[in-house]
Structure formats: structure tokens, C-alpha cells
Design an enzyme around this catalytic site. Structure first.
Site, mmCIF file in Angstrom:
data_model
loop_
_atom_site.group_PDB
_atom_site.id
_atom_site.type_symbol
_atom_site.label_atom_id
_atom_site.label_comp_id
_atom_site.label_asym_id
_atom_site.label_seq_id
_atom_site.Cartn_x
_atom_site.Cartn_y
_atom_site.Cartn_z
ATOM 1 N N GLY A 107 0.826 -1.214 0.000
ATOM 2 C CA GLY A 107 0.000 0.000 0.000
ATOM 3 C C GLY A 107 0.853 1.254 0.000
ATOM 4 O O GLY A 107 1.843 1.322 0.718
ATOM 5 N N ASP A 132 4.619 -4.762 6.350
ATOM 6 C CA ASP A 132 5.172 -6.058 6.788
ATOM 7 C C ASP A 132 5.137 -7.116 5.689
ATOM 8 O O ASP A 132 6.007 -7.978 5.633
ATOM 9 C CB ASP A 132 4.502 -6.544 8.081
ATOM 10 C CG ASP A 132 3.009 -6.744 7.923
ATOM 11 O OD1 ASP A 132 2.409 -6.138 7.021
ATOM 12 O OD2 ASP A 132 2.435 -7.526 8.715
ATOM 13 N N THR A 162 3.770 2.855 5.693
ATOM 14 C CA THR A 162 2.353 2.466 5.752
ATOM 15 C C THR A 162 1.630 3.461 6.648
ATOM 16 O O THR A 162 2.192 3.924 7.638
ATOM 17 C CB THR A 162 2.173 1.038 6.313
ATOM 18 O OG1 THR A 162 0.805 0.862 6.692
ATOM 19 C CG2 THR A 162 3.006 0.771 7.546
ATOM 20 N N ASP A 168 -0.785 2.808 8.590
ATOM 21 C CA ASP A 168 -1.452 2.170 9.741
ATOM 22 C C ASP A 168 -0.696 2.263 11.065
ATOM 23 O O ASP A 168 -1.268 2.020 12.120
ATOM 24 C CB ASP A 168 -1.728 0.691 9.446
ATOM 25 C CG ASP A 168 -2.786 0.521 8.366
ATOM 26 O OD1 ASP A 168 -3.594 1.434 8.192
ATOM 27 O OD2 ASP A 168 -2.786 -0.534 7.706
ATOM 28 N N ASP A 179 1.341 0.214 12.283
ATOM 29 C CA ASP A 179 1.223 -1.063 12.988
ATOM 30 C C ASP A 179 2.489 -1.903 12.901
ATOM 31 O O ASP A 179 2.449 -3.118 13.087
ATOM 32 C CB ASP A 179 0.029 -1.852 12.413
ATOM 33 C CG ASP A 179 0.173 -2.085 10.916
ATOM 34 O OD1 ASP A 179 1.038 -1.444 10.295
ATOM 35 O OD2 ASP A 179 -0.582 -2.908 10.374
HETATM 36 P P1 ADP Z 1 2.456 -4.219 2.719
HETATM 37 O O1 ADP Z 1 3.899 -4.302 2.362
HETATM 38 O O2 ADP Z 1 1.921 -2.832 2.674
HETATM 39 O O3 ADP Z 1 2.142 -4.991 3.985
HETATM 40 P P2 ADP Z 1 1.337 -6.438 1.172
HETATM 41 O O4 ADP Z 1 0.971 -7.234 2.371
HETATM 42 O O5 ADP Z 1 0.393 -6.382 0.035
HETATM 43 O O6 ADP Z 1 1.636 -4.911 1.543
HETATM 44 O O7 ADP Z 1 2.730 -6.995 0.649
HETATM 45 C C1 ADP Z 1 3.369 -6.430 -0.468
HETATM 46 C C2 ADP Z 1 3.997 -7.519 -1.295
HETATM 47 O O8 ADP Z 1 5.002 -8.186 -0.524
HETATM 48 C C3 ADP Z 1 3.074 -8.646 -1.723
HETATM 49 O O9 ADP Z 1 2.320 -8.323 -2.857
HETATM 50 C C4 ADP Z 1 4.052 -9.754 -2.019
HETATM 51 O O10 ADP Z 1 4.644 -9.565 -3.305
HETATM 52 C C5 ADP Z 1 5.111 -9.552 -0.950
HETATM 53 N N1 ADP Z 1 4.838 -10.464 0.166
HETATM 54 C C6 ADP Z 1 3.841 -10.421 1.050
HETATM 55 N N2 ADP Z 1 3.861 -11.452 1.905
HETATM 56 C C7 ADP Z 1 4.924 -12.207 1.539
HETATM 57 C C8 ADP Z 1 5.503 -13.415 2.034
HETATM 58 N N3 ADP Z 1 4.996 -14.087 3.080
HETATM 59 N N4 ADP Z 1 6.615 -13.881 1.410
HETATM 60 C C9 ADP Z 1 7.153 -13.222 0.363
HETATM 61 N N5 ADP Z 1 6.655 -12.079 -0.144
HETATM 62 C C10 ADP Z 1 5.554 -11.559 0.425
#
Ligand code: ADP
Length: 328
Positions: free
Chosen positions: A16, A108, A131, A133, A135
Site C-alpha cells: 500500500g 510487513d 504504511t 497504519d 502497525d
Molecule cells: P504491505 O507491504 O503494505 O504490507 P502487502 O501485504 O500487500 O503490503 O505486501 C506487499 C507484497 O510483498 C506482496 O504483494 C508480495 O509480493 C510480498 N509479500 C507479502 N507477503 C509475503 C511473504 N509471506 N513472502 C514473500 N513475499 C511476500
């Protein structure tokens, strides 16, 4: 300062978007150049990493972006990045380009991806908490939070005018799927009558009783802040339930939505992003990797990706109590 053998540092934004990401990119790019390292922009987060969508950045590539919301590098979500084969392809692209250090700006989820590159493939990578949030464990504030709460406060102050003029109860939904920080800060600073956050068990009967009590004490309008991840459902659903139980109440709903994610970053977010962007490059130069760079008590701190992804910042319960005391 030793520069290790770093020649090229890649930078990307992922997940995000958040206001202040551009200020962080600017700080990474300019700190790298200052130290004789070539910065490389990676477009669209992990999607661009997989496609080799790279470009060499100069100092003027980041001119006049400190005040812009969003991210000039754009962002994306790649659902299969956790597949080691997919992740390995991204690492291969980094190596082909000669990128020997990487800065990931995101939440995260993005750090989980960065951790995989670090642990499975030995990539030198640090993360910056971007982010709205707030968090993420390992930093007092995330980049974007301050702007988001100020946007929400501005909107709620305006809603309050109408609530007062027409004796209405407004249920205002703010962002925060898993965390109530946006709700807590905005509730305290707008003098909201109540807040419903994901960290607490909430009860509709208690809420209705409270609203009745408020009315008996001659309060004619009210603002209830609802985190999007609260257990009682959306602000819309809660308002419907309250209307059923208190048919004499005139309730309205406003869902603030994505306005909270956009806009020019606040002074605080610009400063935080600048300090952390600079610290991220210095960390890589000092051989530090596999960590998120954050700020606690105005000091730069490093938190392993493992901790940043698995631990949580806790809501301040005393502040919940204060919000309640001050809303009588
Ligand atoms: P944010 O980074 O804001 O928490 P997301 O949760 O959408 O946003 O994560 C961003 C990107 O990070 C995902 O689209 C994916 O490509 C990668 N990602 C998320 N979780 C994992 C994971 N467990 N292992 C590897 N890559 C991940």
C-alpha cells in the site's frame, strides 16, 4: 564511513502506498549519490523487480518530490513472491544489474518478501516502514501515519459541524484493518464520543447504553470512530444495528476510505522519511542487512525482519481511558 564494496543500491516501494514514500526515495537516492554509490530505481515494487524494470537515478530524478504523496516509483502486489522460484528470479535480476544493496519501502508484507531474499539468497537488503497504519513493530511511527491522521482529523472536524447543526450521530470509518492507531489518534484529537477498534472486544448493547447516557447528559450530537477491522462490522453495519435499537436516533455514516492514503506528506512524515532514508543507505554501507530501519525515541533503530513481521505495536490502554474521560 566505510562504503563496503557497494556500487549500486536499488530502491523500490511495495504494498500500500503512503504519503512520505517519495521523501524516503529522495533520501535514499541522494545519500547514495553523496557516498559515491549509484542508485537504481525499481518500478512497481516486486513486479518491476521480476521484470527487470530498472533505471539509474540521478540527484535531479528526485527533485521536487518531497512534497508529493504516492510514490514516483509506483507500487504493486505480487501474490506469488513467496514462491522461492519466483523470488529467485527477482534476485537473479538484481545480480544481473549489479545491484549489491536494496532498500524496500513498504509494510510487513513487503518485509516478508525482503526477508526471503535476504535469508534464502543472501541479498543485502534493509526495509523502511512505509504504511499509514502505524502497525509495524520496531518504530514509534511509520512513514505516512502522521499525514493520514491529519487528513482524517480535518475531515472529522468538518463532519462535526454538520453533526452539531442537525443533532446527528455520525459513524466515521477510518482505515486500520488490524490496528486501531488511526482511530485512537483521530478520536482523541477530534473529541469523538467513542471509538471502536480491532484490539478490543466491542458490544453493541454497551454502545447503545453509552449513547443513551450521552443523550441524557444533554449531548445532542456525536462522533463514533470505527476502525475498518473492528469486530462489530463496518460503520455502515454498526449504524444499522444502532438504528434498530435506538429508533429515535438520527445516524449517518461516512467512510473516509482512500483519501487517508493520499495527499502531500506532513512535515513530520517528510522529516521521518528523510532521516530513515539516509539511515537505510548508511546501514547497507556498514554491512547491516535483514533489518527494518525505524526510529524509537528519536534514535535510529534496527529491527530484524523476523521481529518486524511477527511482533506487534500495542495500543496504549491508558490513552483509551483518557479518550473516554475527556469525552463526557
Ligand atoms: P504491505 O507491504 O503494505 O504490507 P502487502 O501485504 O500487500 O503490503 O505486501 C506487499 C507484497 O510483498 C506482496 O504483494 C508480495 O509480493 C510480498 N509479500 C507479502 N507477503 C509475503 C511473504 N509471506 N513472502 C514473500 N513475499 C511476500
Amino acid at each position: 564511513m566505510v562504503n563496503g564494496e557497494l556500487k549500486k543500491i536499488g530502491v523500490l516501494t511495495s504494498g500500500g502506498d503512503a504519503p512520505g514514500m517519495n521523501a524516503a526515495i529522495r533520501a535514499v537516492v541522494r545519500t547514495a549519490i553523496y557516498n559515491g554509490i549509484q542508485p537504481v530505481g525499481i518500478r512497481r515494487g516486486y513486479a518491476g523487480l521480476l521484470e527487470g524494470d530498472f533505471y539509474e537515478m540521478q540527484s535531479n530524478s528526485v527533485a521536487k518530490i518531497i512534497q508529493q504523496g504516492g510514490t514516483i516509483l509506483k507500487s504493486s502486489r505480487v501474490s506469488n513472491f513467496k514462491d522461492p522460484e519466483v523470488c529467485g528470479k527477482a534476485v537473479e535480476n538484481l545480480r544481473k544489474e549489479g545491484i549489491d544493496g536494496l532498500v524496500v519501502i513498504g509494510g510487513d508484507g513487503s518485509f516478508r518478501g525482503a526477508n526471503l531474499m535476504h535469508k534464502e539468497f543472501g541479498v543485502r537488503v534493509v526495509g523502511l516502514p512505509g504504511t499509514i497504519d502505524n502497525d509495524i513493530f520496531g518504530t514509534d511511527y511509520t512513514i505516512g501515519f502522521d499525514t493520514a491522521i491529519n487528513t482524517a482529523v480535518d475531515a472529522i472536524d468538518k463532519i462535526r459541524d454538520t453533526a452539531d447543526s442537525h443533532n446527528l450521530i455520525f459513524f466515521v470509518e477510518v482505515m486500520g484493518r488490524d490496528a486501531g492507531f488511526i482511530a485512537q489518534y483521530t478520536a482523541i484529537s477530534t473529541g469523538a464520543e467513542a471509538m471502536i477498534i480491532p484490539e478490543t472486544e466491542n458490544n453493541l448493547d454497551d454502545l447503545c447504553q453509552y449513547l443513551e447516557k450521552e443523550r441524557r447528559s444533554n449531548k445532542t450530537s456525536g462522533i463514533i470512530i470505527v476502525s475498518e477491522g473492528a469486530d462489530l462490522g463496518s460503520a455502515e453495519q454498526i449504524a444499522e444495528e444502532v438504528k434498530k435499537r435506538l429508533p429515535n436516533y438520527e445516524a449517518r455514516v461516512t467512510t473516509l476510505g482512500h483519501v487517508q492514503r493520499g495527499g502531500s506528506p506532513s512535515c513530520r512524515d517528510r522529516v521521518l522519511a528523510s532521516i530513515l532514508g539516509n539511515a537505510a543507505v548508511e546501514a547497507l554501507m556498514n554491512g547491516i542487512s535483514g533489518v527494518m530501519v525505524g526510529q524509537i525515541n528519536n534514535e535510529v533503530t534496527y529491527t530484524t525482519f523476523d521481529d518486524a513481521c511477527s511482533k506487534h505495536n500495542h495500543i496504549n490502554w491508558k490513552w483509551q481511558q483518557i479518550a473516554h474521560v475527556l469525552s463526557i
